[in-house]
Design a protein around this motif. Structure first.
Motif, PDB file in Angstrom:
ATOM      1  N   ARG A 192      43.621  39.575  34.687  1.00 47.64           N
ATOM      2  CA  ARG A 192      44.398  39.810  33.474  1.00 47.64           C
ATOM      3  C   ARG A 192      43.902  38.826  32.396  1.00 47.64           C
ATOM      4  O   ARG A 192      42.946  38.080  32.603  1.00 47.64           O
ATOM      5  N   GLU A 193      44.577  38.834  31.273  1.00 47.37           N
ATOM      6  CA  GLU A 193      44.187  37.912  30.211  1.00 47.37           C
ATOM      7  C   GLU A 193      44.264  36.469  30.692  1.00 47.37           C
ATOM      8  O   GLU A 193      45.109  36.110  31.491  1.00 47.37           O
ATOM      9  N   ARG A 194      43.359  35.676  30.236  1.00 48.12           N
ATOM     10  CA  ARG A 194      43.302  34.240  30.538  1.00 48.12           C
ATOM     11  C   ARG A 194      43.085  33.982  32.034  1.00 48.12           C
ATOM     12  O   ARG A 194      43.476  32.951  32.572  1.00 48.12           O
ATOM     13  N   GLY A 195      42.418  34.925  32.723  1.00 51.47           N
ATOM     14  CA  GLY A 195      41.998  34.697  34.100  1.00 51.47           C
ATOM     15  C   GLY A 195      43.077  34.797  35.147  1.00 51.47           C
ATOM     16  O   GLY A 195      42.887  34.343  36.286  1.00 51.47           O
ATOM     17  N   GLU A 196      44.206  35.433  34.844  1.00 55.73           N
ATOM     18  CA  GLU A 196      45.318  35.490  35.803  1.00 55.73           C
ATOM     19  C   GLU A 196      45.135  36.636  36.800  1.00 55.73           C
ATOM     20  O   GLU A 196      44.665  37.719  36.455  1.00 55.73           O
ATOM     21  N   ASN A 197      45.541  36.371  38.050  1.00 55.07           N
ATOM     22  CA  ASN A 197      45.579  37.401  39.087  1.00 55.07           C
ATOM     23  C   ASN A 197      46.595  36.976  40.141  1.00 55.07           C
ATOM     24  O   ASN A 197      47.176  35.883  40.041  1.00 55.07           O
ATOM     25  N   ASP A 198      46.807  37.813  41.145  1.00 57.41           N
ATOM     26  CA  ASP A 198      47.828  37.541  42.161  1.00 57.41           C
ATOM     27  C   ASP A 198      47.246  37.101  43.500  1.00 57.41           C
ATOM     28  O   ASP A 198      47.946  37.103  44.523  1.00 57.41           O
ATOM     29  N   LEU A 199      45.991  36.730  43.519  1.00 58.38           N
ATOM     30  CA  LEU A 199      45.367  36.358  44.787  1.00 58.38           C
ATOM     31  C   LEU A 199      45.869  34.988  45.249  1.00 58.38           C
ATOM     32  O   LEU A 199      46.085  34.086  44.427  1.00 58.38           O
ATOM     33  N   PRO A 200      46.049  34.803  46.576  1.00 60.96           N
ATOM     34  CA  PRO A 200      46.471  33.491  47.089  1.00 60.96           C
ATOM     35  C   PRO A 200      45.354  32.460  46.958  1.00 60.96           C
ATOM     36  O   PRO A 200      44.183  32.798  46.739  1.00 60.96           O
ATOM     37  N   LEU A 201      45.722  31.213  47.132  1.00 58.26           N
ATOM     38  CA  LEU A 201      44.742  30.132  46.976  1.00 58.26           C
ATOM     39  C   LEU A 201      43.711  30.105  48.106  1.00 58.26           C
ATOM     40  O   LEU A 201      42.590  29.630  47.917  1.00 58.26           O
ATOM     41  N   THR A 202      44.101  30.563  49.289  1.00 57.01           N
ATOM     42  CA  THR A 202      43.193  30.514  50.438  1.00 57.01           C
ATOM     43  C   THR A 202      43.044  31.898  51.048  1.00 57.01           C
ATOM     44  O   THR A 202      43.720  32.851  50.662  1.00 57.01           O
ATOM     45  N   ARG A 203      42.152  31.987  52.028  1.00 61.55           N
ATOM     46  CA  ARG A 203      41.926  33.234  52.768  1.00 61.55           C
ATOM     47  C   ARG A 203      42.705  33.270  54.075  1.00 61.55           C
ATOM     48  O   ARG A 203      42.527  34.174  54.881  1.00 61.55           O
TER      49      ARG A 203
ATOM     50  N   LYS B 130      37.034  50.450  34.916  1.00 62.34           N
ATOM     51  CA  LYS B 130      37.940  51.305  34.151  1.00 62.34           C
ATOM     52  C   LYS B 130      39.022  51.931  35.034  1.00 62.34           C
ATOM     53  O   LYS B 130      40.139  52.193  34.568  1.00 62.34           O
ATOM     54  N   LEU B 131      38.681  52.184  36.297  1.00 61.71           N
ATOM     55  CA  LEU B 131      39.632  52.827  37.213  1.00 61.71           C
ATOM     56  C   LEU B 131      40.666  51.848  37.771  1.00 61.71           C
ATOM     57  O   LEU B 131      41.622  52.270  38.426  1.00 61.71           O
ATOM     58  N   LEU B 132      40.477  50.562  37.551  1.00 57.52           N
ATOM     59  CA  LEU B 132      41.306  49.534  38.171  1.00 57.52           C
ATOM     60  C   LEU B 132      42.269  48.918  37.152  1.00 57.52           C
ATOM     61  O   LEU B 132      41.895  48.628  36.021  1.00 57.52           O
ATOM     62  N   LYS B 133      43.498  48.700  37.584  1.00 55.12           N
ATOM     63  CA  LYS B 133      44.489  48.025  36.741  1.00 55.12           C
ATOM     64  C   LYS B 133      44.109  46.551  36.566  1.00 55.12           C
ATOM     65  O   LYS B 133      43.521  45.948  37.463  1.00 55.12           O
ATOM     66  N   PRO B 134      44.494  45.939  35.436  1.00 57.05           N
ATOM     67  CA  PRO B 134      44.320  44.487  35.313  1.00 57.05           C
ATOM     68  C   PRO B 134      45.063  43.759  36.437  1.00 57.05           C
ATOM     69  O   PRO B 134      46.193  44.105  36.773  1.00 57.05           O
ATOM     70  N   GLY B 135      44.389  42.799  37.051  1.00 51.73           N
ATOM     71  CA  GLY B 135      44.946  42.097  38.204  1.00 51.73           C
ATOM     72  C   GLY B 135      44.580  42.736  39.526  1.00 51.73           C
ATOM     73  O   GLY B 135      44.817  42.164  40.592  1.00 51.73           O
ATOM     74  N   GLY B 136      43.973  43.934  39.472  1.00 49.18           N
ATOM     75  CA  GLY B 136      43.606  44.644  40.696  1.00 49.18           C
ATOM     76  C   GLY B 136      42.325  44.129  41.323  1.00 49.18           C
ATOM     77  O   GLY B 136      41.530  43.435  40.671  1.00 49.18           O
ATOM     78  N   VAL B 137      42.119  44.476  42.594  1.00 51.85           N
ATOM     79  CA  VAL B 137      40.920  44.031  43.311  1.00 51.85           C
ATOM     80  C   VAL B 137      40.130  45.228  43.826  1.00 51.85           C
ATOM     81  O   VAL B 137      40.675  46.311  44.074  1.00 51.85           O
ATOM     82  N   PHE B 138      38.842  45.003  43.980  1.00 53.66           N
ATOM     83  CA  PHE B 138      37.895  46.024  44.427  1.00 53.66           C
ATOM     84  C   PHE B 138      37.073  45.428  45.558  1.00 53.66           C
ATOM     85  O   PHE B 138      36.384  44.426  45.374  1.00 53.66           O
ATOM     86  N   LEU B 139      37.150  46.046  46.748  1.00 52.13           N
ATOM     87  CA  LEU B 139      36.314  45.607  47.868  1.00 52.13           C
ATOM     88  C   LEU B 139      35.133  46.554  47.988  1.00 52.13           C
ATOM     89  O   LEU B 139      35.305  47.750  48.235  1.00 52.13           O
ATOM     90  N   ASN B 140      33.939  46.007  47.807  1.00 51.11           N
ATOM     91  CA  ASN B 140      32.697  46.783  47.873  1.00 51.11           C
ATOM     92  C   ASN B 140      31.927  46.370  49.125  1.00 51.11           C
ATOM     93  O   ASN B 140      31.491  45.227  49.249  1.00 51.11           O
ATOM     94  N   HIS B 141      31.786  47.303  50.057  1.00 48.05           N
ATOM     95  CA  HIS B 141      31.149  47.046  51.353  1.00 48.05           C
ATOM     96  C   HIS B 141      29.846  47.840  51.382  1.00 48.05           C
ATOM     97  O   HIS B 141      29.858  49.074  51.335  1.00 48.05           O
ATOM     98  N   GLY B 142      28.694  47.135  51.425  1.00 52.13           N
ATOM     99  CA  GLY B 142      27.431  47.850  51.397  1.00 52.13           C
ATOM    100  C   GLY B 142      26.290  47.073  52.019  1.00 52.13           C
ATOM    101  O   GLY B 142      26.299  45.845  52.081  1.00 52.13           O
ATOM    102  N   ILE B 143      25.274  47.812  52.456  1.00 51.70           N
ATOM    103  CA  ILE B 143      24.058  47.224  53.020  1.00 51.70           C
ATOM    104  C   ILE B 143      23.220  46.650  51.888  1.00 51.70           C
ATOM    105  O   ILE B 143      23.166  47.203  50.790  1.00 51.70           O
TER     106      ILE B 143
END
Length: 434
Positions: free
Chosen positions: A412-423, A291-304
């Motif tokens: 976003r709708e229909r699986g869209e985001n702005d992430l690149p194809l590779t790392r 809920k706190l994240l915009k559509p297309g946004g990313v969340f990095l969760n770092h945990g043990i």
């Protein structure tokens, strides 16, 4: 029972238990100054100092990590030398114990020695956590966080890096120093999030503000950090002011469940806070992040991550003296809930070996700065930190625990985001803020 008899009874018990230990790597020194070593010992890695004649019997009668921890922090016994060498003895005893249970000599020895337990003057200081309220309620979570994190910041500074990062570092080579490795980690997180100037970022469980400062200063994002530690809020906001970053960064005393959702964020990050969420609040945590994240946004969760479902809290040293109500969950459970909430899992990276190196740096720094640390905390608190960090390093080294960075995207709708194809962009032209 006279002193020589007490020592001989302890030696007989040690001979029974450790006669087959190979290779031998420790020795024992008794309160009288006499010493014992297993057969074949050449050079001990650690010396276990027994200060209470009956403590060995007390520990062996019901061997739990809370009993061992309390014996150490309250000075019934001590460890001299390589503290990491103590922990394999626990594994050895767990394997041997079923056979000891059926040995009459073992129980006769324990009975004799337990009669001689003398409760010598215990060190004054840190006591077990006593939390009130429903587990993982906002108020009880605040108590739990305060118990661990509201010691003087100067104490944490005795073993952490200058950025006060209290989570796993990222070593690009094994011999890198801790300060560089922690900046590597902060940079790695920024790159995985693909931060851009002007973006609104939320840091859930921001600690003393290391990531908040780094991201605002280098990437010019507008970042809000939240924590339940009053000391951390004060420290972080003073740091922000010294850096002249008030227009970009802020830290608030706030639970993630209390954050307003009216203006969502471009990016979310949580580094080393997830261990405090709890299995009963997994859905709440990821749903709130969604809920706190915009559509297309990313969340990095770092945990043990680990499977602690079998642990009984009242026997756990970590739960009573280190991280009350903390829970480690298997990574599959975490990611399953994240997916059910709606996140797409885009990347998962294990940093297990990096945490071994990180914790060893922390223990080394803490031991080196013993006198300075004792200016800010009592002796039992110092011992709690030394024991828990060394034990954690051992647990990571044998893969009993791991740590993961999971990159989640709210498509976003229909699986869209702005992430690149590779790392590849994460590792190209690497540079860290000096």
């Amino acid at each position: 029972m006279m002193e020589p008899k007490l020592v001989s009874e302890n030696i007989a018990l040690l001979n029974l238990i450790f006669k087959n230990l190979s290779p031998a790597y420790f020795k024992v020194r008794f309160w009288t100054g006499e010493e014992w070593a297993p057969p074949g010992l050449k050079e001990p890695k650690v010396t276990i100092v027994i200060k209470n004649p009956g403590i060995l019997a007390h520990l062996l009668a019901f061997p739990t990590d809370v009993r061992l921890g309390e014996a150490y922090i309250y000075d019934d016994l001590d460890f001299e030398g390589d503290i990491y060498s103590v922990f394999p003895l626990g594994e050895y005893l767990r394997q041997l114990y079923p056979r000891l249970l059926t040995n009459p000599f073992f129980w006769r020895s324990l009975f004799k020695l337990r009669m001689s337990v003398r409760r010598a003057r215990r060190l004054e200081g840190r006591q077990a956590a006593k939390l009130k309220g429903k587990t993982h309620s906002i108020e009880r979570d605040k108590q739990a966080i305060s118990y661990h994190y509201d010691l003087p910041p100067e104490f944490y500074a005795t073993y952490l890096d200058p950025m006060m990062v209290y989570s796993c570092a990222y070593f690009r080579s094994p011999d890198q120093d801790l300060a560089t490795a922690q900046k590597n980690k902060l940079e790695l997180v920024c790159r995985k999030l693909r931060l851009k100037p002007g973006e609104r970022v939320l840091d859930i469980g921001c600690g003393w503000g290391g990531f908040v400062i780094y991201a605002a200063k280098k990437y010019r994002v507008k970042i809000l950090g939240i924590t339940l530690s009053e000391n951390q809020v004060k420290y972080a906001n003073e740091w922000i002011k010294r850096e002249g970053l008030e227009d970009l960064a802020e830290v608030r005393l706030l639970d993630y469940r209390q954050l307003d959702e009216k203006e969502p964020f471009d990016k979310l990050v949580s580094i080393g806070m997830f261990e405090h969420v709890g299995s009963s609040k997994l859905w709440t945590y990821f749903r709130k992040a969604w809920k706190l994240l915009k559509p297309g946004g990313v969340f990095l969760n770092h945990g043990i991550a680990a499977d602690w479902s079998w642990r009984i809290k009242r026997w756990s040293f970590t739960d009573r003296y280190v991280f009350p109500d903390g829970e480690l969950l298997p990574i599959y459970k975490t990611l399953t809930v994240a997916e059910r909430v709606g996140f797409e899992i885009r990347d998962v990276e294990s940093l297990r070996e990096h945490y071994v190196l990180t914790l060893r740096h922390w223990v080394k720094n803490l031991e080196k700065n013993y006198e300075k640390a004792r200016q800010f905390v009592d002796e039992p608190t110092y011992r709690v930190w030394r024991l828990y960090m060394a034990g954690s390093a051992y647990a990571f080294s044998i893969n009993e625990q791991s740590v993961f960075q999971s990159l989640l995207v709210k498509n976003r709708e229909r699986g869209e985001n702005d992430l690149p194809l590779t790392r590849e962009d994460i590792y190209l032209n690497w540079d860290i803020m000096e």
